[in-house]
Design a protein around this motif. Sequence first.
Motif, PDB file in Angstrom:
ATOM      1  N   SER A 205       2.185   3.537   3.110  1.00 43.21           N
ATOM      2  CA  SER A 205       2.534   4.693   2.264  1.00 43.21           C
ATOM      3  C   SER A 205       3.675   5.477   2.891  1.00 43.21           C
ATOM      4  O   SER A 205       4.580   5.957   2.202  1.00 43.21           O
TER       5      SER A 205
ATOM      6  N   GLN B  14      -0.252   6.796  -5.217  1.00 39.86           N
ATOM      7  CA  GLN B  14      -1.608   6.364  -4.887  1.00 39.86           C
ATOM      8  C   GLN B  14      -2.643   7.254  -5.607  1.00 39.86           C
ATOM      9  O   GLN B  14      -3.586   6.779  -6.197  1.00 39.86           O
TER      10      GLN B  14
ATOM     11  N   ASP C  15       2.552   2.857  -5.288  1.00 37.19           N
ATOM     12  CA  ASP C  15       1.623   2.848  -4.162  1.00 37.19           C
ATOM     13  C   ASP C  15       0.231   2.503  -4.695  1.00 37.19           C
ATOM     14  O   ASP C  15      -0.411   3.328  -5.339  1.00 37.19           O
ATOM     15  N   GLU C  16      -0.196   1.287  -4.448  1.00 40.49           N
ATOM     16  CA  GLU C  16      -1.492   0.800  -4.937  1.00 40.49           C
ATOM     17  C   GLU C  16      -1.729   1.134  -6.395  1.00 40.49           C
ATOM     18  O   GLU C  16      -2.684   1.821  -6.748  1.00 40.49           O
TER      19      GLU C  16
HETATM   20 MG    MG Z   1      -1.488   4.474   1.643  1.00 42.23          MG
END
Ligand code: MG
Lengths: 252, 646
Positions: A48, A93, A169-170
């Motif tokens: 991240s 995220q 992010d994810e």
């Molecule tokens: Mg992360």
Amino acid sequence: MTTMLKAVNIQKTYGSRGNLYPALNGIDLEIQKGEFIGVMGPSGAGKSTLLHVLSTIDSPSSGEIQIAGQQILSMNDSQLSDFRRESLGFIFQDYNLLDTLTVQENIALPLALSHVPAREIKQRVQQIASTFGIDDLLDKYPYQISGGQKQRAAASRAMVSQPELIFADEPTGALDSKSAANLLDNLALLNEQEQATIMMVTHDAFAASFCKRVLFIVDGCIAMELHRMDSKRQLFLQRILDVLASFGGDPQ
Amino acid sequence: MTLLRLASRNLLNNFRSYFLYFASMVFSVLIYFMFVSLKYDTTIQQQVSGSLKIGSAFNGASIVLIIFVAIFIWYSNSFFTRKRKKEVGMYSLLGVSKKQIGWMLFYENFMMGVLALAVGIIMGAFLSKFFVMLLMKVMGYEAIGHFVLSAPAVINTGIVFLILILLTSLHGYRLIYRFRLIELFQADQRGELAPRASLLLALLSLIMIGTGYGLSLQNYMESVIWRQLGFVMTPMLILVLVISGTYLLFNTLTVYLLGLMRSRKSYFWRGIHLVSISQLLYRIRGNAMILTVITVLSATTLTAGGMAYSLYYQNEKSILLSDPNSLMFLSGGDAADTKIERLIHESRGVDVRYHEKLSALEMTVDMSSIPSAITGSKQVFTVIPVSSYNQLADWQGNKEKLNLRGEEAVVLDAGYSQQFSPAYQGASLHLHAGKVTRNIHVIQLCPYNVLNSGIAGTVIVLPDEAFTILAAQTTPVPMQIYGLDGGRQEARQLADTLKQHLSESSHLSSQAEDYSAGMQVFGVLIFMSGFLGLVFLAATGSILYFKQLTEAHAEVDRYAVLLKIGVKRSEIRKSVYQQMLFIFGLPLIGGMAHCVVALTGIFRLMSANIAVPVTICMVVYGILYLVYYLFTGHQYYRIVTQSATH
Ligand SMILES: [Mg+2]
Ligand SMILES: Nc1ncnc2c1ncn2[C@@H]1O[C@H](COP(=O)(O)OP(=O)(O)OP(=O)(O)O)[C@@H](O)[C@H]1O
């Protein structure tokens, strides 16, 4: 092929004097236009952090970053804002939707900020929302929809302005496998058709297998790189799983 | 044991919110007590007993103050409990019974309240003494020097606040019963549905305010409603109508209008509007109550201030009108006059600008040709020659020169009223003196005078030849007229000195003395409205300030997202100031509108011109308010952008 992003010797250290924690340890990276890059690695490895630094949201402790030929570290605040708005898209995220706005308004936000005419905004929001299968949720508020739906709304917002470079992010973290595959298909489609450059952090080998290249980050360094070449996705997935196993990490 | 430890740790952790709540309670007690002390102060009561207006102003103000204090405490209490919902939920999770939690909150609240009451009264006793003396000094008003802790004030404050504290404590007790556990935990994060407003309610709010306005603008004498409901119920009805109308207005009409803007995509979806309007819409319902309170307080402050300042302002003007000369008295013979002249010349801080010896005639005139409500069939006039008039007019400035011939005459009446005075203009009158009768024709009426009204009545100005003929038939009244330069204080002292040397029959009229007599009456009023004004301004400004800053802290994440997706800081600043302008502007405009209507109603009967003093009042209030606005906007912007990187 033109270079989209170039990072040289990126270091990022957290904390203050006496209690320094190096999150990124000299990362060199080049991303070509139209690439779809995956970033994997154990939790806390610095994925991240890398994404934040590359996407101008955070600044590195040292190093150089060029995006689309521009030195982003020497830009001032207002230039950075323009740049983010016009050239970058984010899927965070944590979904980061504004809870005072409906889904539709959330997606419309980047376009409105760039003063795109209202009619065109409506059209483009409609289009991207139906791509992600959330067109019947447009008038709801973020707290009225599920985590996976929020993630798709966030993805829609990131892509509605057709940015040159998308950071995710994810993005499939909270999705069931079907919705995840749907989202990834869409990202891949965007990548193929619009030549959008995408950089995606993920823990999920299945998600990573949609990428053209996968970086493995361990302790703030790029430990390994896999290229998909022209192999089938199934094959690429196997190779990723092998690498993850060799790191001793949990593939899921 | 664990519960106690938990509670005390929580107290330390939440010190800030406890302190804020405690401080706002102390503040409420403080101002209420200070005001009530004033109300029960013996010297003020003496002043007030004579004047119905001041008495009812006091009563009205204390009612407004009670409402204000109740809302303020209720507001800070719910703000306080809202912050503690999570903590309460945790006790519940740990297995403490609802009853126990309820009583804990009740006691805690009650103890804090009683403590705040005590602290507030003690502080109030000291502060009010200081405050009163300071204000009195500033106004040069000496009547009130002492200020003691008054028992009725303590009792009054105690009763009002014990009731309030009991109510809020019960509210705290019921907290745990009112919510499900999950709701307690989601206290601060639960999103609110964007409000929908009904057009009907929005219109109703306008109708209510309109009716209230209409009632207060009606002529008290002629209106049926005023006559039917009386002078106590009608203002009450107006208050209820306007206040609840204002609340509805903020609660529905603003929501309706903002919703309308939101649905107009071509406007809404342009730049930072999207953010500003949706934020406002999201917040407005929660703010409606506070905006109403602030509107009412602003209106009260402005009305009280405007009224007091108007009277004050009027005093200055009406004194100049009724006493155009600094000093005037009837002559007591040459020797006496010279002595007085010497005294005046010798007095310090006062210079003679002009000195005139005037011989005037006093004539009774038959008024039956121009009857009026306030004069009888005969009226006494002071008659002067035009040459003296022109001389005095020249010295006094701003007064037109006259040129009279033959039967022409001019009437000077400083207290002229279109409605009640005789229709002098164009009238023909007969002046009798001894065997001579002269016809005069009034060619002009001047609504001012050149002689002080304490000595001369309404004045008739004649051509010099006509005056001489009449003067030969009667005994003229010799008058001494002085125009002085210098301080008011010195002029008053001089008047006091002269009084000792002049007989009662010389009817000394002193501008400075009349002025300060007027000021004593308005002193209490001005003081009171100044006090209320300062308190309300500080309170309203602070309520808005704190409320907005609390919201700012809750907004940090939202603005962080905006910054991340490329909104410029300058745009965020603009949006923040836009939102604050809305929040600060609404109650100010509402308050000003209410004030204008109220003052128009009040001053209508007095047919006084209050535009200037009221405008000055509003501008001053607006500027102070603007400072709060800018300060809050600045802080808000700082809070929502500080945590974001870059
Ligand atoms: Mg992360
Ligand atoms: N603001 C911060 N201050 C201090 N340390 C931080 C900060 N942000 C991250 N770190 C630390 O830096 C390291 C890398 O964090 P990062 O968030 O990049 O990990 P990640 O690879 O994304 O992990 P995950 O897969 O769990 O999301 C972690 O050890 C983390 O504790």
